[in-house]
Design a protein around this motif. Structure first.
Motif, mmCIF file in Angstrom:
data_model
loop_
_atom_site.group_PDB
_atom_site.id
_atom_site.type_symbol
_atom_site.label_atom_id
_atom_site.label_comp_id
_atom_site.label_asym_id
_atom_site.label_seq_id
_atom_site.Cartn_x
_atom_site.Cartn_y
_atom_site.Cartn_z
ATOM 1 N N ASN A 107 -5.875 6.424 -10.017
ATOM 2 C CA ASN A 107 -6.976 7.313 -10.378
ATOM 3 C C ASN A 107 -7.747 7.785 -9.144
ATOM 4 N N LEU A 108 -7.572 7.104 -8.011
ATOM 5 C CA LEU A 108 -8.270 7.497 -6.781
ATOM 6 C C LEU A 108 -7.457 8.493 -5.960
ATOM 7 N N SER A 109 -6.191 8.185 -5.718
ATOM 8 C CA SER A 109 -5.379 9.016 -4.824
ATOM 9 C C SER A 109 -4.399 9.926 -5.554
ATOM 10 N N GLY A 110 -4.067 9.587 -6.787
ATOM 11 C CA GLY A 110 -3.043 10.332 -7.515
ATOM 12 C C GLY A 110 -1.627 9.887 -7.190
ATOM 13 N N LYS A 111 -1.479 8.874 -6.314
ATOM 14 C CA LYS A 111 -0.146 8.383 -5.954
ATOM 15 C C LYS A 111 0.463 7.616 -7.125
ATOM 16 N N SER A 112 1.795 7.654 -7.180
ATOM 17 C CA SER A 112 2.531 6.917 -8.206
ATOM 18 C C SER A 112 3.081 5.634 -7.615
ATOM 19 N N TYR A 113 3.102 4.600 -8.442
ATOM 20 C CA TYR A 113 3.606 3.288 -8.034
ATOM 21 C C TYR A 113 4.587 2.788 -9.085
ATOM 22 N N ALA A 114 5.743 2.326 -8.622
ATOM 23 C CA ALA A 114 6.773 1.788 -9.509
ATOM 24 C C ALA A 114 6.621 0.274 -9.624
ATOM 25 N N VAL A 115 7.101 -0.269 -10.719
ATOM 26 C CA VAL A 115 7.113 -1.720 -10.916
ATOM 27 C C VAL A 115 8.030 -2.352 -9.877
ATOM 28 N N GLY A 116 7.614 -3.473 -9.325
ATOM 29 C CA GLY A 116 8.488 -4.181 -8.398
ATOM 30 C C GLY A 116 7.725 -5.034 -7.401
ATOM 31 N N ARG A 117 8.489 -5.523 -6.423
ATOM 32 C CA ARG A 117 7.938 -6.410 -5.408
ATOM 33 C C ARG A 117 6.839 -5.707 -4.615
ATOM 34 N N LYS A 118 6.055 -6.502 -3.920
ATOM 35 C CA LYS A 118 4.905 -5.993 -3.144
ATOM 36 C C LYS A 118 3.908 -5.293 -4.068
ATOM 37 N N TYR A 119 3.783 -5.819 -5.292
ATOM 38 C CA TYR A 119 2.926 -5.221 -6.305
ATOM 39 C C TYR A 119 1.451 -5.200 -5.913
ATOM 40 N N LEU A 120 1.030 -6.057 -4.994
ATOM 41 C CA LEU A 120 -0.355 -6.038 -4.532
ATOM 42 C C LEU A 120 -0.503 -5.327 -3.198
ATOM 43 N N SER A 121 0.376 -5.588 -2.258
ATOM 44 C CA SER A 121 0.224 -4.975 -0.937
ATOM 45 C C SER A 121 0.480 -3.462 -0.957
ATOM 46 N N ARG A 122 1.385 -2.998 -1.823
ATOM 47 C CA ARG A 122 1.645 -1.545 -1.876
ATOM 48 C C ARG A 122 0.400 -0.756 -2.275
ATOM 49 N N PRO A 123 -0.316 -1.140 -3.343
ATOM 50 C CA PRO A 123 -1.530 -0.368 -3.663
ATOM 51 C C PRO A 123 -2.657 -0.560 -2.638
ATOM 52 N N ILE A 124 -2.758 -1.739 -2.035
ATOM 53 C CA ILE A 124 -3.786 -1.921 -1.007
ATOM 54 C C ILE A 124 -3.536 -0.960 0.139
ATOM 55 N N GLU A 125 -2.315 -0.901 0.615
ATOM 56 C CA GLU A 125 -1.976 0.000 1.720
ATOM 57 C C GLU A 125 -2.010 1.463 1.281
ATOM 58 N N GLY A 126 -1.457 1.744 0.125
ATOM 59 C CA GLY A 126 -1.362 3.125 -0.346
ATOM 60 C C GLY A 126 -2.692 3.754 -0.715
ATOM 61 N N GLU A 127 -3.641 2.948 -1.097
ATOM 62 C CA GLU A 127 -4.944 3.466 -1.527
ATOM 63 C C GLU A 127 -6.010 3.396 -0.431
ATOM 64 N N SER A 128 -5.666 2.897 0.753
ATOM 65 C CA SER A 128 -6.684 2.649 1.783
ATOM 66 C C SER A 128 -7.485 3.909 2.135
ATOM 67 N N GLU A 129 -6.837 5.037 2.312
ATOM 68 C CA GLU A 129 -7.577 6.256 2.664
ATOM 69 C C GLU A 129 -8.422 6.740 1.494
ATOM 70 N N ALA A 130 -7.885 6.706 0.290
ATOM 71 C CA ALA A 130 -8.642 7.129 -0.894
ATOM 72 C C ALA A 130 -9.847 6.214 -1.108
ATOM 73 N N VAL A 131 -9.689 4.923 -0.841
ATOM 74 C CA VAL A 131 -10.799 3.979 -0.959
ATOM 75 C C VAL A 131 -11.885 4.327 0.051
ATOM 76 N N ARG A 132 -11.493 4.567 1.315
ATOM 77 C CA ARG A 132 -12.481 4.935 2.344
ATOM 78 C C ARG A 132 -13.236 6.191 1.927
ATOM 79 N N GLN A 133 -12.510 7.186 1.440
ATOM 80 C CA GLN A 133 -13.155 8.434 1.026
ATOM 81 C C GLN A 133 -14.099 8.226 -0.154
ATOM 82 N N HIS A 134 -13.689 7.409 -1.113
ATOM 83 C CA HIS A 134 -14.515 7.130 -2.292
ATOM 84 C C HIS A 134 -15.818 6.448 -1.884
ATOM 85 N N ILE A 135 -15.725 5.427 -1.052
ATOM 86 C CA ILE A 135 -16.930 4.713 -0.612
ATOM 87 C C ILE A 135 -17.818 5.628 0.233
#
Length: 144
Positions: A107-135
């Motif tokens: 909901n922040l970046s619009g990126k899509s994420y598939a089910v699978g390994r690295k289920y936590l690190s992928r969104p942390i890394e993938g959303e980092s810029e959108a998180v910075r912009q949101h804050i």
């Protein structure tokens, strides 16, 4: 000729303190928003068998040394075996239940994420810029 002036900056100082407080509150709100979104994504893309893993998450946002720190964790252990870590780091084939989950979109970046390994690190890394912009957006509201 002498010139002197008395300045009362009390109202100005009070407004600055209000801006600082609002900016800190907005940063905390933005951080909590980001943690909630990353947890939602991670839960939706965690491989699924019984649902235990996706429900095992914990979150915490703390102020420490003048900054905000967020912690996100998934924890499922079975007889000393850290299942959550193995599912995150391991190499395996997804079962039919996991494949049928499909994935999710941020909901922040619009990126899509598939089910699978690295289920936590992928969104942390993938959303980092959108998180910075949101804050930053929320904090900047206090500065207007």
């Amino acid at each position: 000729m002498n010139f002197s002036a008395d300045l009362n900056i009390g109202k100005f100082q009070k407004r600055l303190n209000g801006i600082k407080k609002e900016a800190q509150e907005n940063a905390t709100t933005g951080t909590n928003d980001a943690v909630d979104e990353i947890l939602r994504i991670a839960s939706e893309i965690a491989p699924f068998q019984y649902g235990t893993l996706q429900r095992s998450h914990k979150r915490k946002v703390n102020e420490k040394r003048g900054g905000l720190f967020a912690e996100i964790a998934f924890s499922v252990s079975e007889g000393g075996f850290n299942y959550a870590r193995w599912i995150h780091e391991g190499v395996y084939e997804l079962g039919s239940e996991s494949v049928s989950k499909g994935g999710t979109t941020s909901n922040l970046s619009g990126k899509s994420y598939a089910v699978g390994r690295k289920y936590l690190s992928r969104p942390i890394e993938g959303e980092s810029e959108a998180v910075r912009q949101h804050i930053a957006k929320l904090v900047s509201k206090a500065l207007r």
